[in-house]
Design a protein around this motif. Structure first.
Motif, PDB file in Angstrom:
ATOM      1  N   ASN A 187      -5.389 -33.254 -21.688  1.00 42.71           N
ATOM      2  CA  ASN A 187      -5.126 -32.751 -23.038  1.00 42.71           C
ATOM      3  C   ASN A 187      -3.842 -31.913 -23.065  1.00 42.71           C
ATOM      4  O   ASN A 187      -3.851 -30.713 -23.293  1.00 42.71           O
ATOM      5  N   VAL A 188      -2.730 -32.591 -22.824  1.00 36.53           N
ATOM      6  CA  VAL A 188      -1.431 -31.926 -22.704  1.00 36.53           C
ATOM      7  C   VAL A 188      -0.473 -32.498 -23.751  1.00 36.53           C
ATOM      8  O   VAL A 188      -0.377 -33.711 -23.916  1.00 36.53           O
ATOM      9  N   ILE A 189       0.240 -31.613 -24.433  1.00 40.45           N
ATOM     10  CA  ILE A 189       1.292 -32.007 -25.371  1.00 40.45           C
ATOM     11  C   ILE A 189       2.615 -31.450 -24.866  1.00 40.45           C
ATOM     12  O   ILE A 189       2.743 -30.249 -24.627  1.00 40.45           O
ATOM     13  N   VAL A 190       3.604 -32.312 -24.709  1.00 40.91           N
ATOM     14  CA  VAL A 190       4.947 -31.909 -24.282  1.00 40.91           C
ATOM     15  C   VAL A 190       5.917 -32.416 -25.342  1.00 40.91           C
ATOM     16  O   VAL A 190       6.079 -33.630 -25.505  1.00 40.91           O
ATOM     17  N   ARG A 191       6.569 -31.501 -26.079  1.00 37.68           N
ATOM     18  CA  ARG A 191       7.396 -31.956 -27.191  1.00 37.68           C
ATOM     19  C   ARG A 191       8.617 -31.053 -27.402  1.00 37.68           C
ATOM     20  O   ARG A 191       8.600 -29.867 -27.111  1.00 37.68           O
ATOM     21  N   ASN A 192       9.684 -31.693 -27.880  1.00 38.05           N
ATOM     22  CA  ASN A 192      10.903 -30.960 -28.279  1.00 38.05           C
ATOM     23  C   ASN A 192      11.490 -30.126 -27.144  1.00 38.05           C
ATOM     24  O   ASN A 192      11.926 -28.995 -27.357  1.00 38.05           O
ATOM     25  N   ASN A 193      11.518 -30.692 -25.946  1.00 36.76           N
ATOM     26  CA  ASN A 193      12.090 -30.001 -24.798  1.00 36.76           C
ATOM     27  C   ASN A 193      13.374 -30.697 -24.347  1.00 36.76           C
ATOM     28  O   ASN A 193      13.568 -31.894 -24.574  1.00 36.76           O
ATOM     29  N   ILE A 194      14.235 -29.930 -23.670  1.00 33.92           N
ATOM     30  CA  ILE A 194      15.449 -30.473 -23.055  1.00 33.92           C
ATOM     31  C   ILE A 194      15.400 -30.161 -21.562  1.00 33.92           C
ATOM     32  O   ILE A 194      15.117 -29.026 -21.171  1.00 33.92           O
ATOM     33  N   VAL A 195      15.675 -31.171 -20.744  1.00 36.04           N
ATOM     34  CA  VAL A 195      15.753 -30.968 -19.304  1.00 36.04           C
ATOM     35  C   VAL A 195      17.147 -31.392 -18.850  1.00 36.04           C
ATOM     36  O   VAL A 195      17.563 -32.526 -19.078  1.00 36.04           O
ATOM     37  N   TYR A 196      17.861 -30.455 -18.228  1.00 39.05           N
ATOM     38  CA  TYR A 196      19.181 -30.764 -17.666  1.00 39.05           C
ATOM     39  C   TYR A 196      18.984 -31.196 -16.209  1.00 39.05           C
ATOM     40  O   TYR A 196      18.240 -32.130 -15.956  1.00 39.05           O
ATOM     41  N   HIS A 197      19.628 -30.541 -15.263  1.00 39.99           N
ATOM     42  CA  HIS A 197      19.448 -30.997 -13.900  1.00 39.99           C
ATOM     43  C   HIS A 197      18.006 -30.794 -13.452  1.00 39.99           C
ATOM     44  O   HIS A 197      17.414 -29.739 -13.656  1.00 39.99           O
ATOM     45  N   ALA A 198      17.463 -31.823 -12.831  1.00 42.44           N
ATOM     46  CA  ALA A 198      16.118 -31.785 -12.258  1.00 42.44           C
ATOM     47  C   ALA A 198      15.932 -33.093 -11.510  1.00 42.44           C
ATOM     48  O   ALA A 198      16.629 -34.079 -11.771  1.00 42.44           O
ATOM     49  N   HIS A 199      14.985 -33.132 -10.571  1.00 38.54           N
ATOM     50  CA  HIS A 199      14.684 -34.411  -9.916  1.00 38.54           C
ATOM     51  C   HIS A 199      14.064 -35.391 -10.899  1.00 38.54           C
ATOM     52  O   HIS A 199      14.249 -36.596 -10.785  1.00 38.54           O
TER      53      HIS A 199
ATOM     54  N   SER B 126      -4.214 -35.678  -7.118  1.00 40.00           N
ATOM     55  CA  SER B 126      -5.457 -36.190  -6.542  1.00 40.00           C
ATOM     56  C   SER B 126      -6.681 -35.921  -7.401  1.00 40.00           C
ATOM     57  O   SER B 126      -7.705 -36.581  -7.269  1.00 40.00           O
ATOM     58  N   GLY B 127      -6.604 -34.935  -8.292  1.00 39.64           N
ATOM     59  CA  GLY B 127      -7.692 -34.690  -9.225  1.00 39.64           C
ATOM     60  C   GLY B 127      -7.566 -35.485 -10.509  1.00 39.64           C
ATOM     61  O   GLY B 127      -8.442 -35.432 -11.369  1.00 39.64           O
ATOM     62  N   GLY B 128      -6.470 -36.223 -10.661  1.00 37.89           N
ATOM     63  CA  GLY B 128      -6.248 -37.046 -11.833  1.00 37.89           C
ATOM     64  C   GLY B 128      -5.466 -36.339 -12.930  1.00 37.89           C
ATOM     65  O   GLY B 128      -5.256 -35.125 -12.914  1.00 37.89           O
ATOM     66  N   ALA B 129      -5.015 -37.139 -13.890  1.00 37.32           N
ATOM     67  CA  ALA B 129      -4.319 -36.629 -15.079  1.00 37.32           C
ATOM     68  C   ALA B 129      -4.600 -37.605 -16.212  1.00 37.32           C
ATOM     69  O   ALA B 129      -4.564 -38.826 -16.014  1.00 37.32           O
ATOM     70  N   LYS B 130      -4.902 -37.074 -17.401  1.00 32.82           N
ATOM     71  CA  LYS B 130      -5.258 -37.970 -18.503  1.00 32.82           C
ATOM     72  C   LYS B 130      -5.016 -37.295 -19.850  1.00 32.82           C
ATOM     73  O   LYS B 130      -4.973 -36.078 -19.957  1.00 32.82           O
ATOM     74  N   ASN B 131      -4.856 -38.145 -20.849  1.00 34.18           N
ATOM     75  CA  ASN B 131      -4.693 -37.695 -22.232  1.00 34.18           C
ATOM     76  C   ASN B 131      -3.501 -36.752 -22.363  1.00 34.18           C
ATOM     77  O   ASN B 131      -3.634 -35.550 -22.594  1.00 34.18           O
ATOM     78  N   ILE B 132      -2.318 -37.338 -22.191  1.00 34.61           N
ATOM     79  CA  ILE B 132      -1.071 -36.568 -22.213  1.00 34.61           C
ATOM     80  C   ILE B 132      -0.108 -37.231 -23.196  1.00 34.61           C
ATOM     81  O   ILE B 132       0.087 -38.453 -23.162  1.00 34.61           O
ATOM     82  N   TRP B 133       0.492 -36.402 -24.061  1.00 33.66           N
ATOM     83  CA  TRP B 133       1.437 -36.875 -25.059  1.00 33.66           C
ATOM     84  C   TRP B 133       2.792 -36.211 -24.828  1.00 33.66           C
ATOM     85  O   TRP B 133       2.881 -34.987 -24.785  1.00 33.66           O
TER      86      TRP B 133
END
Length: 556
Positions: free
Chosen positions: A319-331, A341-348
């Protein structure tokens, strides 16, 4: 949320092949995004100066700041104010119902005196480990915040080792002259002898039965802390502040619930080892919005523990929302893994820009992790100047920088099939729409495991200008619709190896391409091409020996 399909909290994915992509989108359009509970504080404000803090950059304010936080919490909460000035301090421990607020011209800088940081039982890259106490930490808290427009500086240069290849000659010479030790091959600088010993110790810091903090003293300097670690906390707000120069990761919420990160500046030197922006690990109900990341490792990253320890914890990030962000240098701009290993689900993830990140959308894991990553919805992503892949799914992650340094040689992956166990990771059920990338080494890369393919990925309305095109290896149920790859290398535009149920509709590519489709692998079948003008290519397809008959079907 313009043009973005609204999401689901819980999605049952008993779907197969191409039906999955379209059904998932339809389901997502009729449901609401997760609700993240917000913090609320009393209006009372207490300055750290009232408890004896001094803003001269010399006086160590650890005791004064922690006394202020404790006193405010005990009185029912409120605001702890960091006024204008340069405030030197050791580790700060947050308390429930406290909002640590920094004025615009306040700098909270953490001391380079390692003796101020005691060894504590913590977590490192998804496993229980001894670490130096984090500059800012909190555990089992509720209703906490760090707000304002000031700067929190972790003094990370005192802690980090540095690769010579990542500095100019002048920078390297200055660093070496500052002290520390250089590795025998001259390619790495370490700040102390303890750091060197830790770097040469297998599983350094991993908690072992019968051992105490004293047993790790000889490698203490190597056990770098994350700048902010919040563990098992509820209702958290980080807003407006600049977090920078972390010893390791900048922000690490672990096992938290109802977390909001808003309008942050998160910065590290690009050469910062493990200098991630934010790593959200085994958390539920998360909002990351309006923030800018410019860091030394992954920008916005989703994790949930590593290998057996992560599976035993068994808590996904969801249950994660990621919005309106800017990423410059990064891997990577937006990343899931490799510790998932515990999983990830329901991400926007939507309305984000990646400027010069090594990889744009980066999904990575490896054998031994286990865990299921599923129900991921990504929309309206813009990228420029990506040195690696614009979109990457890789199940052979090897803990290396995504873009090799000059002269660095890497061995090719040797493909073997192993039995499926609880340690076999899975990537499935992704919907990615409306992506534009101007400049990348490779447009799209899928590499699954032979025993566990990457499954049910839908890409739609994607335009990428890159040197190389599309590579699909050990993947099934892949849908590419309205994908335009403008590549320098057109031999081939699309490479498929051991792909199953691959549907490509209305593929656009550079006129005069040498080879459009390169098909190989004895497990490849069900590759269907439609709505694509193959006549623009000098050669429409090359089918290698061993590929089953009629594996490739091209229709108008």
């Amino acid at each position: 949320m313009k043009h973005f399909p609204k999401g689901l909290r819980h999605i049952k994915t008993a779907l197969t092949g191409l039906i999955l992509s379209f059904t998932t989108i339809a389901m997502a359009q009729n449901q609401s995004l997760p609700i993240i509970q917000q913090v609320k504080f009393k209006n009372d404000t207490t300055s750290i100066a009232s408890y004896g803090a001094k803003a001269d950059g010399v006086f160590l304010n650890t005791q004064a700041i922690n006394k202020t936080i404790a006193a405010v919490s005990q009185k029912g909460g409120g605001v702890v104010l960091i006024p204008s000035g340069l405030w030197l301090t050791g580790p700060i421990e947050l308390k429930s119902n406290v909002n640590l607020h920094l004025k615009r011209d306040a700098i909270l800088q953490f001391t380079a005196d390692f003796n101020q940081y005691k060894l504590v039982e913590g977590n490192w890259e998804g496993q229980p480990a001894w670490r130096n106490q984090s500059p800012i930490s909190g555990a089992n808290l509720e209703n906490i915040a760090i707000t304002g427009t000031g700067i929190i500086d972790g003094n990370g240069g005192a802690w980090r080792m540095v690769k010579r290849d990542k500095l100019t000659e002048t920078q390297w010479n200055k660093l070496v002259a500052s002290g520390g030790q250089v590795r025998a091959d001259g390619k790495m600088w370490y700040p102390s002898a303890k750091t060197v010993k830790g770097a040469n110790t297998k599983n350094a810091g991993v908690i072992q039965p019968g051992k105490t903090a004293a047993d790790y003293e000889d490698i203490k300097d190597y056990l770098r802390p994350n700048l902010v670690v919040l563990t098992n906390c509820k209702r958290i707000l980080l807003e407006g502040v600049t977090f920078q120069n972390s010893p390791a990761w900048n922000l690490h919420p672990l096992l938290c619930q109802d977390l909001t990160l808003r309008n942050l500046q998160v910065k590290n030197p690009w050469y910062a080892q493990n200098g991630d922006g934010v790593d959200v690990e085994s958390c539920k109900n998360v909002l990351i919005e309006g923030s800018t990341f410019d860091v030394g490792d992954d920008g916005i990253c989703i994790k949930s523990g590593r290998d057996e320890a992560g599976r035993k914890r068994g808590v996904p990030t969801e249950n994660v929302i990621v919005r309106n962000n800017i990423v410059y240098h990064a891997h990577g701009g937006f990343v899931i893994g490799s510790e998932m290993s515990g999983g990830a689900k329901n991400i926007w993830v939507y309305d984000c820009s990646f400027i010069g990140t090594d990889i744009g959308l980066r999904f990575k894991t490896t054998r031994g992790r286990g865990g299921i990553v599923e129900n991921i919805y990504i929309n309206n992503i813009n990228m420029i100047d990506i040195p690696g892949e614009a979109i990457l799914f890789d199940m052979y992650y090897a803990a290396l920088d995504p873009v090799p340094l000059a002269g660095e040689k890497r061995e090719a992956i040797k493909t073997v099939t192993v039995p499926v166990t609880e340690a076999t990771p899975q990537f499935r059920n992704f919907v990615i729409k409306d992506v534009v990338a101007n400049g990348a080494e490779k447009a799209i890369f899928f590499r699954g495991l032979p025993e566990m393919n990457i499954k049910n990925i839908s890409l739609e309305n994607v335009t990428i200008q890159s040197k190389k095109g599309i590579e699909i290896i050990e993947a099934s149920g892949i849908s590419l619709k309205n994908v335009n790859v403008i590549t320098e290398d057109t031999n081939p535009v699309v490479h498929i190896q051991n792909g199953n149920n691959i549907n490509i509709n209305n593929l656009q590519y550079k006129n005069g391409a040498e080879l459009l489709f390169d098909i190989n692998g004895d497990k490849t079948k069900g590759v269907k091409i439609s709505g694509t003008d193959t006549s623009k290519a000098k050669k429409a397809s090359n089918i290698s020996e061993g590929v089953v008959k009629n594996a490739l079907e091209i229709s108008k």
